[in-house]
Design a protein around this motif. Structure first.
Motif, PDB file in Angstrom:
ATOM      1  N   MET A   1      16.432  18.840  11.495  1.00  0.00           N
ATOM      2  CA  MET A   1      15.244  18.027  11.781  1.00  0.00           C
ATOM      3  C   MET A   1      14.204  18.161  10.673  1.00  0.00           C
ATOM      4  O   MET A   1      13.629  17.167  10.208  1.00  0.00           O
TER       5      MET A   1
ATOM      6  N   PHE B   1      15.356  16.656   7.218  1.00  0.00           N
ATOM      7  CA  PHE B   1      15.090  15.214   7.128  1.00  0.00           C
ATOM      8  C   PHE B   1      13.594  14.939   6.992  1.00  0.00           C
ATOM      9  O   PHE B   1      13.191  14.036   6.265  1.00  0.00           O
ATOM     10  N   LEU B   2      12.779  15.715   7.684  1.00  0.00           N
ATOM     11  CA  LEU B   2      11.325  15.543   7.596  1.00  0.00           C
ATOM     12  C   LEU B   2      10.830  15.805   6.174  1.00  0.00           C
ATOM     13  O   LEU B   2       9.929  15.116   5.686  1.00  0.00           O
TER      14      LEU B   2
ATOM     15  N   MET C   1      17.056  10.872  11.411  1.00  0.00           N
ATOM     16  CA  MET C   1      16.235  11.735  12.263  1.00  0.00           C
ATOM     17  C   MET C   1      16.459  11.419  13.739  1.00  0.00           C
ATOM     18  O   MET C   1      16.503  12.320  14.590  1.00  0.00           O
TER      19      MET C   1
ATOM     20  N   ASP D   1      19.777  12.885  14.674  1.00  0.00           N
ATOM     21  CA  ASP D   1      19.614  14.334  14.837  1.00  0.00           C
ATOM     22  C   ASP D   1      19.065  14.684  16.219  1.00  0.00           C
ATOM     23  O   ASP D   1      19.562  15.583  16.900  1.00  0.00           O
ATOM     24  N   ARG D   2      18.030  13.958  16.657  1.00  0.00           N
ATOM     25  CA  ARG D   2      17.431  14.225  17.981  1.00  0.00           C
ATOM     26  C   ARG D   2      18.411  13.858  19.108  1.00  0.00           C
ATOM     27  O   ARG D   2      18.474  14.556  20.126  1.00  0.00           O
TER      28      ARG D   2
ATOM     29  N   HIS E   1       8.517  11.453  16.638  1.00  0.00           N
ATOM     30  CA  HIS E   1       9.381  10.538  15.887  1.00  0.00           C
ATOM     31  C   HIS E   1       9.190   9.097  16.343  1.00  0.00           C
ATOM     32  O   HIS E   1       9.163   8.173  15.514  1.00  0.00           O
TER      33      HIS E   1
END
Length: 309
Positions: A57, A60-61, A116, A119-120, A241
């Motif tokens: 996470m 990617f951020l 992202m 990913d979540r 997000h």
């Protein structure tokens, strides 16, 4: 290509045609740009200098913050300079460069936001397999795919514009070189090109936005089985997000789905994804994230101690 040589530079009409208002916004946008730089550099340093870089996470951020820095820097410094200038000109070559760079970076950012969301989704729907599915190699592949997709989107758009004849009008009713305001200056029928632009930009943005909406509906559905504490923690990261996605995608959908026309408020709406979203993203991801706050304090403490030595 010969017709294009009749126009060697373009003149931006800018956001407003009032010198006093533009001077006021010169200082406001300068402060906003400094906030973008400070916020995103802080995110980059916090993640790269802490254990957070190992988590998908935050990995990617980190890339999202880097892209926000680059994307804003490809547009806003010229906008700020032009707000204080009497004549807002840009050469043909620099205009094409800005068009390519802005769409490349925005295209990559869109696919980073998709990564992202993936990913979540995996973290919430398949928590036991999360680290296996979202391993380092797969994260790197997703980043590479984002850059590849962004490149093909921007190069297709650039080649389309390079083949258009600009043989007279040179005043762009905007503050940056974007495809829709440029189409208004083309001296041939643009109906087919407009459809291609909507297909290349508008429909892609709409489809990806709908995919993201569906992914978060599925996440909410799977959260029903979680405990209230687990639900709150998952919603905390997901809501950040979702806010970023809405801030970026809704203005993009408005800008690129509607055909080129005189009544569209494209240049005002585009400020959301060129300046406002990159400025707010660091706040959204830090104010609502306990891990980021702890990591920031640790990095700051470590930096302070090293300076004292």
């Amino acid at each position: 290509m010969e017709n294009q040589k009749n126009v060697t530079e373009f003149i931006f009409l800018g956001l407003w045609r009032n010198q006093k208002i533009e001077l006021l916004f010169f200082f406001l946008f300068l402060l906003c740009y400094l906030a973008v730089l400070m916020g995103n550099v802080t995110i980059l340093l916090t993640i790269t200098c802490s254990h957070l870089i190992e988590q998908p996470m935050y990995y990617f951020l980190c890339h999202l913050s880097f892209l926000d820095l680059c994307y804003t820097s490809s547009v806003v410094p010229r906008l700020i300079r032009d707000l204080a200038a009497a004549r807002k000109s840009i050469s043909y070559n620099n205009c094409m460069t800005q068009l390519f760079a802005a769409h490349l970076l925005a295209g990559v950012e869109i696919f980073i936001l998709v990564s992202m969301a993936l990913d979540r989704y995996v973290a919430i729907v398949k928590p036991l397999h999360y680290m296996v599915i979202m391993n380092k190699k797969r994260c790197n592949v997703l980043i590479a795919v984002a850059w590849g997709a962004g490149f093909w989107h921007s190069i297709a758009l650039l080649l389309m514009v390079l083949n258009l004849p600009f043989c007279g009008p040179d005043r762009i009713d905007h503050y940056l070189c974007d495809v829709k305001p440029l189409l208004k200056l083309v001296c041939k029928d643009i109906r087919v090109v407009s459809i291609l632009v909507i297909a290349n930009s508008g429909m892609v943005v709409v489809v990806i936005f709908l995919v993201l909406v569906v992914s978060y509906i599925l996440i909410l559905y799977h959260l029903r089985a979680r405990s209230s504490a687990g639900r709150r923690k998952a919603l905390s990261t997901c809501s950040s997000h979702v806010m970023v996605v809405v801030l970026f995608f809704v203005p993009c959908v408005y800008t690129y789905v509607l055909p080129a026309g005189n009544q569209n408020k494209d240049k005002e709406i585009s400020l959301f994804y060129t300046l406002i979203a990159p400025m707010l993203n660091p706040l959204i991801y830090t104010l609502r994230n306990v891990e980021m706050k702890i990591a920031m304090r640790k990095v700051w403490s470590r930096t302070s101690h090293s300076k004292l030595r």
